[in-house]
Write an enzyme that holds these catalytic residues in place. Structure first.
Site, PDB file in Angstrom:
ATOM      1  N   SER A  69     -53.525 -32.579   2.223  1.00 34.08           N
ATOM      2  CA  SER A  69     -54.418 -31.443   2.454  1.00 34.08           C
ATOM      3  C   SER A  69     -55.851 -31.893   2.729  1.00 34.08           C
ATOM      4  O   SER A  69     -56.282 -32.967   2.300  1.00 34.08           O
ATOM      5  CB  SER A  69     -54.430 -30.531   1.228  1.00 34.08           C
ATOM      6  OG  SER A  69     -53.116 -30.199   0.852  1.00 34.08           O
TER       7      SER A  69
HETATM    8  N1  SAH Z   1     -50.502 -32.301  -2.399  1.00 37.35           N
HETATM    9  C1  SAH Z   1     -50.050 -33.054  -1.253  1.00 37.35           C
HETATM   10  C2  SAH Z   1     -49.784 -32.147  -0.090  1.00 37.35           C
HETATM   11  C3  SAH Z   1     -48.443 -32.432   0.467  1.00 37.35           C
HETATM   12  S1  SAH Z   1     -47.818 -31.286   1.642  1.00 37.35           S
HETATM   13  C4  SAH Z   1     -51.026 -34.153  -0.926  1.00 37.35           C
HETATM   14  O1  SAH Z   1     -52.133 -34.153  -1.478  1.00 37.35           O
HETATM   15  O2  SAH Z   1     -50.670 -35.064  -0.171  1.00 37.35           O
HETATM   16  C5  SAH Z   1     -46.636 -30.385   0.670  1.00 37.35           C
HETATM   17  C6  SAH Z   1     -45.497 -31.180   0.068  1.00 37.35           C
HETATM   18  O3  SAH Z   1     -44.628 -30.217  -0.552  1.00 37.35           O
HETATM   19  C7  SAH Z   1     -44.639 -31.950   1.071  1.00 37.35           C
HETATM   20  O4  SAH Z   1     -44.611 -33.292   0.690  1.00 37.35           O
HETATM   21  C8  SAH Z   1     -43.256 -31.290   0.939  1.00 37.35           C
HETATM   22  O5  SAH Z   1     -42.187 -32.201   1.082  1.00 37.35           O
HETATM   23  C9  SAH Z   1     -43.311 -30.721  -0.464  1.00 37.35           C
HETATM   24  N2  SAH Z   1     -42.369 -29.635  -0.740  1.00 37.35           N
HETATM   25  C10 SAH Z   1     -41.953 -28.626   0.065  1.00 37.35           C
HETATM   26  N3  SAH Z   1     -41.065 -27.840  -0.566  1.00 37.35           N
HETATM   27  C11 SAH Z   1     -40.925 -28.353  -1.822  1.00 37.35           C
HETATM   28  C12 SAH Z   1     -40.128 -27.988  -2.958  1.00 37.35           C
HETATM   29  N4  SAH Z   1     -39.277 -26.976  -2.924  1.00 37.35           N
HETATM   30  N5  SAH Z   1     -40.239 -28.734  -4.081  1.00 37.35           N
HETATM   31  C13 SAH Z   1     -41.067 -29.805  -4.133  1.00 37.35           C
HETATM   32  N6  SAH Z   1     -41.830 -30.219  -3.085  1.00 37.35           N
HETATM   33  C14 SAH Z   1     -41.753 -29.496  -1.943  1.00 37.35           C
END
Ligand code: SAH
Length: 240
Positions: free
Chosen positions: A83
């Site tokens: 993000s």
């Molecule tokens: N906080 C992260 C943002 C990652 S983007 C950072 O700072 O890098 C969102 C993430 O949520 C992705 O890696 C995706 O694989 C994960 N995601 C999506 N659905 C999910 C679920 N049901 N349970 C756990 N993770 C999930």
């Protein structure tokens, strides 16, 4: 200009200057905090301090390092993104952490948000549905030295019941409706920050009160979809 300076610092002459700052990107990070985060209204001094300290460039793929402190999200592989720094700071501030809390994060991704939380709360539990991302994030968090973090590869829809209740829950993927198990695992007085929606999403802050939940929308956002079980709990009236 900043890009050139960063590339110079990273790939410049391989002869280390013993008087150099231990972290050559600390200046870029300070500038990120002033221009992108404090200037947009994030006030929590602990959050600003930690955003200045955590080396975001260690959480992005090597080819993105020169952009680690820029004002936008970045690809981290598997079609996912880390993000925008402002969004990380804003969401973190909404949890109002003092250092004693137990926090659950859904969507570990790069592990950067996890690292930020680890410096502001007592314990952090983080769930990532993509095993390859979970494994990489675990490695980065170890390198970073976070001792109060556990990462699990699983569907975050179900939360982490063995460690519940949580004083804070921070979700970085957007479901169309808030998963029930996450609401159930929020401690009384606890706060959840979660993007909700389809194409259009709102960042919501949900507080558990003595008689239920109080919810407000705080920011229009755009996150990757919350996949897995949440996709079977869609809202009828959401444009996708
Ligand atoms: N906080 C992260 C943002 C990652 S983007 C950072 O700072 O890098 C969102 C993430 O949520 C992705 O890696 C995706 O694989 C994960 N995601 C999506 N659905 C999910 C679920 N049901 N349970 C756990 N993770 C999930």
């Amino acid at each position: 200009m900043l890009l050139v300076a960063l590339l110079g610092l990273l790939f410049g002459p391989g002869c280390p200057d013993p008087k150099a700052e231990p972290d050559p990107l600390a200046g870029a990070r300070s500038e990120m905090v002033e221009r992108q985060i404090a200037a947009r209204g994030v006030r929590d001094a602990r959050v600003l301090h930690v955003m200045r300290e955590v080396p975001r460039h260690l959480f992005v793929p090597p080819e993105q390092v020169s952009e680690a402190y820029e004002d936008h999200p970045l690809p981290i592989g598997s079609g996912q993104t880390i993000s925008q720094p402002y969004v990380v700071a804003f969401m973190t501030e909404q949890l109002r952490l003092t250092g004693t809390e137990r926090v659950l994060e859904i969507g570990t991704g790069s592990g950067y948000q996890t690292a930020v939380l680890s410096r502001l709360a007592a314990e952090v539990y983080s769930i990532e549905i993509r095993p390859e991302l979970a494994a990489e994030a675990k490695g980065r968090l170890e390198t970073f030295g976070a001792k109060n973090v556990e990462v699990r590869a699983a569907d975050g829809f179900y939360g982490w019941p063995e460690a519940a209740p949580f004083d804070g829950i921070l979700v970085t993927a957007a479901p169309e409706t808030v998963p029930e198990p996450l609401l159930a695992q929020l401690a009384p007085g606890g706060r959840m920050v979660i993007p909700v929606g389809g194409f259009y999403q709102e960042l919501k802050v949900i507080e558990r009160t003595p008689d239920g939940f109080r919810e407000k929308s705080v920011l229009p956002v755009r996150f990757v979809p919350f996949v897995g079980e949440a996709e079977r709990h869609r809202a009828d009236d959401v444009p996708r």
